[in-house]
Design an enzyme around this catalytic site. Structure first.
Site, mmCIF file in Angstrom:
data_model
loop_
_atom_site.group_PDB
_atom_site.id
_atom_site.type_symbol
_atom_site.label_atom_id
_atom_site.label_comp_id
_atom_site.label_asym_id
_atom_site.label_seq_id
_atom_site.Cartn_x
_atom_site.Cartn_y
_atom_site.Cartn_z
ATOM 1 N N ARG A 1 -37.476 -2.863 -114.831
ATOM 2 C CA ARG A 1 -37.800 -1.776 -115.755
ATOM 3 C C ARG A 1 -39.251 -1.920 -116.161
ATOM 4 N NH1 ARG A 1 -37.666 -1.568 -121.516
ATOM 5 N NH2 ARG A 1 -37.438 0.567 -122.221
ATOM 6 N N TYR B 1 -39.144 8.820 -115.726
ATOM 7 C CA TYR B 1 -39.090 9.904 -116.703
ATOM 8 C C TYR B 1 -39.923 9.517 -117.908
ATOM 9 C CZ TYR B 1 -35.313 6.885 -118.391
ATOM 10 O OH TYR B 1 -34.572 5.812 -118.807
#
Length: 133
Positions: free
Chosen positions: A75, A107
């Site tokens: 991440r 996103y």
């Protein structure tokens, strides 16, 4: 999350110790003595989830503990100015990317100020060695 839930209903830095389920509510007790009532409890409390244990252990004790799922994730968060510099117009909308045994999603978060990327790699052979004799 606080943009979807009224801020007066959000609690941070709490340690949940007890969950009591009732027909019309859930009662939550915390280590600091606080008590809260809710109509729904969403367990987003991590790998050592007390919520998962509460829900699964009575009927499915063998499923209450986390197990390796044959995949791992990376991440990253990055300021949009830097994301735009690196990825150009690929940052304008949420995107999913799929490949053999891997995927990624990008996103915007925090009102569009930060880009969020999650990359996932399956490691299916290792997973099979954990579940098969």
């Amino acid at each position: 999350m606080t943009s979807f839930i009224p801020i007066e209903n959000v609690r941070f830095s709490k340690r949940l110790t007890t969950i009591e389920q009732h027909p019309d509510k859930v009662v939550l007790k915390f280590a600091d003595g606080d008590v809260a009532e809710a109509s729904v409890l969403a367990g987003a409390d991590g790998i050592k989830s007390g919520v998962r244990k509460h829900v699964l252990e009575p009927l499915y004790p063998e499923q209450a503990e986390p197990v390796y799922a044959g995949a791992y994730c990376y991440r990253a968060v990055i300021p949009m100015a830097e994301a735009n510099e690196i990825m150009g117009d690929l940052t304008d909308v949420a995107r999913f990317y799929f490949g053999h045994d891997r995927s990624a999603v990008t996103y915007r978060i925090t009102g569009g100020k930060v880009g969020h990327t999650v990359m996932q790699k399956e490691h299916f052979e290792t997973y099979l060695t954990h579940i098969l004799p």
